[in-house]
Design an enzyme around this catalytic site. Sequence first.
Site, PDB file in Angstrom:
ATOM      1  N   ASP A  92       0.845  -1.188   0.000  1.00 20.26           N
ATOM      2  CA  ASP A  92       0.000   0.000   0.000  1.00 20.26           C
ATOM      3  C   ASP A  92       0.888   1.248   0.000  1.00 20.26           C
ATOM      4  O   ASP A  92       2.107   1.161   0.125  1.00 20.26           O
ATOM      5  CB  ASP A  92      -0.966  -0.002   1.175  1.00 20.26           C
ATOM      6  CG  ASP A  92      -0.253  -0.027   2.517  1.00 20.26           C
ATOM      7  OD1 ASP A  92       0.975   0.161   2.554  1.00 20.26           O
ATOM      8  OD2 ASP A  92      -0.924  -0.237   3.531  1.00 20.26           O
ATOM      9  N   SER A  93       0.279   2.402  -0.132  1.00 21.19           N
ATOM     10  CA  SER A  93       1.062   3.630  -0.305  1.00 21.19           C
ATOM     11  C   SER A  93       1.526   4.237   1.009  1.00 21.19           C
ATOM     12  O   SER A  93       2.422   5.075   1.027  1.00 21.19           O
ATOM     13  CB  SER A  93       0.212   4.672  -1.037  1.00 21.19           C
ATOM     14  OG  SER A  93      -0.835   5.151  -0.209  1.00 21.19           O
ATOM     15  N   GLY A  94       0.904   3.846   2.125  1.00 21.90           N
ATOM     16  CA  GLY A  94       1.139   4.497   3.400  1.00 21.90           C
ATOM     17  C   GLY A  94       0.162   5.621   3.670  1.00 21.90           C
ATOM     18  O   GLY A  94       0.087   6.127   4.793  1.00 21.90           O
ATOM     19  N   GLY A  95      -0.592   6.016   2.656  1.00 24.09           N
ATOM     20  CA  GLY A  95      -1.510   7.131   2.810  1.00 24.09           C
ATOM     21  C   GLY A  95      -2.581   6.891   3.851  1.00 24.09           C
ATOM     22  O   GLY A  95      -2.872   7.775   4.664  1.00 24.09           O
ATOM     23  N   PHE A  96      -3.168   5.705   3.853  1.00 20.90           N
ATOM     24  CA  PHE A  96      -4.248   5.433   4.806  1.00 20.90           C
ATOM     25  C   PHE A  96      -3.748   5.583   6.237  1.00 20.90           C
ATOM     26  O   PHE A  96      -4.383   6.232   7.072  1.00 20.90           O
ATOM     27  CB  PHE A  96      -4.817   4.029   4.586  1.00 20.90           C
ATOM     28  CG  PHE A  96      -5.825   3.634   5.631  1.00 20.90           C
ATOM     29  CD1 PHE A  96      -7.131   4.094   5.557  1.00 20.90           C
ATOM     30  CD2 PHE A  96      -5.462   2.831   6.700  1.00 20.90           C
ATOM     31  CE1 PHE A  96      -8.060   3.745   6.534  1.00 20.90           C
ATOM     32  CE2 PHE A  96      -6.377   2.482   7.673  1.00 20.90           C
ATOM     33  CZ  PHE A  96      -7.681   2.939   7.588  1.00 20.90           C
ATOM     34  N   ASP A 163      -1.683   8.665  -1.637  1.00 19.49           N
ATOM     35  CA  ASP A 163      -2.976   9.354  -1.710  1.00 19.49           C
ATOM     36  C   ASP A 163      -3.384   9.834  -0.330  1.00 19.49           C
ATOM     37  O   ASP A 163      -2.826   9.408   0.679  1.00 19.49           O
ATOM     38  CB  ASP A 163      -4.058   8.409  -2.257  1.00 19.49           C
ATOM     39  CG  ASP A 163      -4.317   7.233  -1.320  1.00 19.49           C
ATOM     40  OD1 ASP A 163      -3.348   6.739  -0.702  1.00 19.49           O
ATOM     41  OD2 ASP A 163      -5.467   6.796  -1.185  1.00 19.49           O
ATOM     42  N   GLY A 235     -10.388   5.118   0.161  1.00 25.85           N
ATOM     43  CA  GLY A 235     -11.093   6.204   0.831  1.00 25.85           C
ATOM     44  C   GLY A 235     -12.367   5.757   1.509  1.00 25.85           C
ATOM     45  O   GLY A 235     -12.703   4.574   1.580  1.00 25.85           O
ATOM     46  N   ASP A 284      -8.144  -6.627  -0.178  1.00 25.73           N
ATOM     47  CA  ASP A 284      -7.326  -6.867   1.017  1.00 25.73           C
ATOM     48  C   ASP A 284      -8.100  -6.394   2.234  1.00 25.73           C
ATOM     49  O   ASP A 284      -8.890  -5.459   2.148  1.00 25.73           O
ATOM     50  CB  ASP A 284      -5.982  -6.146   0.929  1.00 25.73           C
ATOM     51  CG  ASP A 284      -6.112  -4.642   1.145  1.00 25.73           C
ATOM     52  OD1 ASP A 284      -6.145  -4.205   2.313  1.00 25.73           O
ATOM     53  OD2 ASP A 284      -6.203  -3.898   0.144  1.00 25.73           O
ATOM     54  N   CYS A 326     -15.081 -28.104   7.471  1.00 26.77           N
ATOM     55  CA  CYS A 326     -13.869 -27.331   7.204  1.00 26.77           C
ATOM     56  C   CYS A 326     -12.644 -28.237   7.292  1.00 26.77           C
ATOM     57  O   CYS A 326     -12.500 -28.993   8.260  1.00 26.77           O
ATOM     58  CB  CYS A 326     -13.740 -26.174   8.189  1.00 26.77           C
ATOM     59  SG  CYS A 326     -12.212 -25.222   7.987  1.00 26.77           S
ATOM     60  N   CYS A 328      -9.510 -27.371   7.824  1.00 30.56           N
ATOM     61  CA  CYS A 328      -8.352 -26.780   8.498  1.00 30.56           C
ATOM     62  C   CYS A 328      -7.984 -27.560   9.759  1.00 30.56           C
ATOM     63  O   CYS A 328      -8.781 -28.334  10.303  1.00 30.56           O
ATOM     64  CB  CYS A 328      -8.613 -25.313   8.829  1.00 30.56           C
ATOM     65  SG  CYS A 328      -9.581 -25.034  10.327  1.00 30.56           S
ATOM     66  N   CYS A 331     -10.295 -27.231  12.874  1.00 28.12           N
ATOM     67  CA  CYS A 331     -11.553 -27.984  12.828  1.00 28.12           C
ATOM     68  C   CYS A 331     -11.329 -29.488  12.835  1.00 28.12           C
ATOM     69  O   CYS A 331     -12.131 -30.235  13.403  1.00 28.12           O
ATOM     70  CB  CYS A 331     -12.347 -27.569  11.582  1.00 28.12           C
ATOM     71  SG  CYS A 331     -12.972 -25.878  11.663  1.00 28.12           S
ATOM     72  N   HIS A 357      -8.067 -21.094  10.485  1.00 28.98           N
ATOM     73  CA  HIS A 357      -9.447 -21.395  10.089  1.00 28.98           C
ATOM     74  C   HIS A 357     -10.044 -20.271   9.250  1.00 28.98           C
ATOM     75  O   HIS A 357     -10.665 -20.523   8.205  1.00 28.98           O
ATOM     76  CB  HIS A 357     -10.320 -21.635  11.315  1.00 28.98           C
ATOM     77  CG  HIS A 357     -11.779 -21.652  10.979  1.00 28.98           C
ATOM     78  ND1 HIS A 357     -12.410 -22.752  10.434  1.00 28.98           N
ATOM     79  CD2 HIS A 357     -12.716 -20.660  11.041  1.00 28.98           C
ATOM     80  CE1 HIS A 357     -13.670 -22.452  10.183  1.00 28.98           C
ATOM     81  NE2 HIS A 357     -13.894 -21.191  10.543  1.00 28.98           N
TER      82      HIS A 357
END
Length: 392
Positions: A92-96, A163, A235, A284, A326, A328, A331, A357
């Site tokens: 990611d850009s780091g903006g968030f 951004d 955003g 993501d 499941c 996994c 489970c 899980h």
Amino acid sequence: MTAALFEIDARAGKARAGVLHLAHGTVRTPAFVPLASTATVKSLAAHEVEDLGYEMVLGNTFHLFLQPGHELIARMGGLHDYMGWGRPIITDSGGFQVFSMGHGSVAEEIKRRRGDRESRVLSIDEEGVRFRSYVDGAERFMGPETSMEIQAALGSDIALAFDECTPFHSGRDYTARSTERTHRWLDRCVAWHREHGPGGQFLFGIVQGGVFEDLRRASAERVAAADVAGIAVGGSLGREKAEMYEVVGWSVAPLPDTAPRHLLGIGDVDDLLAGVASGIDTFDCAIPTRLGRHGTALVADPGSRWRLDLTKQAWAESREPIAADCPCTACREHTRGYLHYLARIGELTAARLITVHNLTFIAALMRGIRQAIVDARLDEYSRGILEGASPY
């Protein structure tokens, strides 16, 4: 746009099943991308994430910038070698993260982890953002070129343009000014990446515009016209799900069909289904791993928002698995009662097992979505999931 990056194999309405061709391998879409924010998918080894069927993870530019530092990671061979992950990485850009500090919405999880060290934005201007590090309180700076430099050093397959992520409460005037600045920052990211970007790294732009239809559509057109290989939608997406789906629709509608589309920070089951139906290719989100660390498992129960809180006393003597079908480890080998006990005492094993899980659940869901697109039965598949069908 880079046509060779993305191939579409099948369609179902606006939904697409395709393949991303990246430097470290292919990613079949629609795909969910687990967070490896601090160079790890929390509690799991890299090979375990791959064994669960994931083909790409997301590294966090902001956190890796502050510690251990992108220069160190570059000296260690880049993020792939550093974390032992041989498949694609998106950063990611780091903006968030940097802007969430200024808007007063740093994730509780980060606040708890950093003790009483306060992170805050000192200034925002055309050049970028000055802020205090949550690690040591030192003043740091991040701008478009900084973000690109960090992501180049990390060596990710996909880098996101820097951004400003405006919060929901931002008014129209501020959102409009912020979005225009994001577009100017995009131009600077493109220029830096064109000259200095590592070979094989693709740059994605980010659509902003808050909850305003004209701003969203204009931003999508502006980003699509830039020299980027793909487009992310970021955003504020609204206060309620219906509004979020509408905002995503506005953001996607003007985009070229050939561009891969990524939706940032969205990962609830119904939101994944709606996003795919809107034409999103990759997602993501922290949900499956964060829930796992807090004792909550994902289950086929829309009435509880697909969540089973294993810390509740009701499960203390349960001999049931989380989900009978499941595959996994949690489970196959353990009961809800055992996981309840581990979660209640804060045992790390609980976080690990429930995370496995949850990622198994999401991987099965995404495989089912992709196959449903290929089989031209996406609507039927989605209805089943929304009515409580198992994804396994």
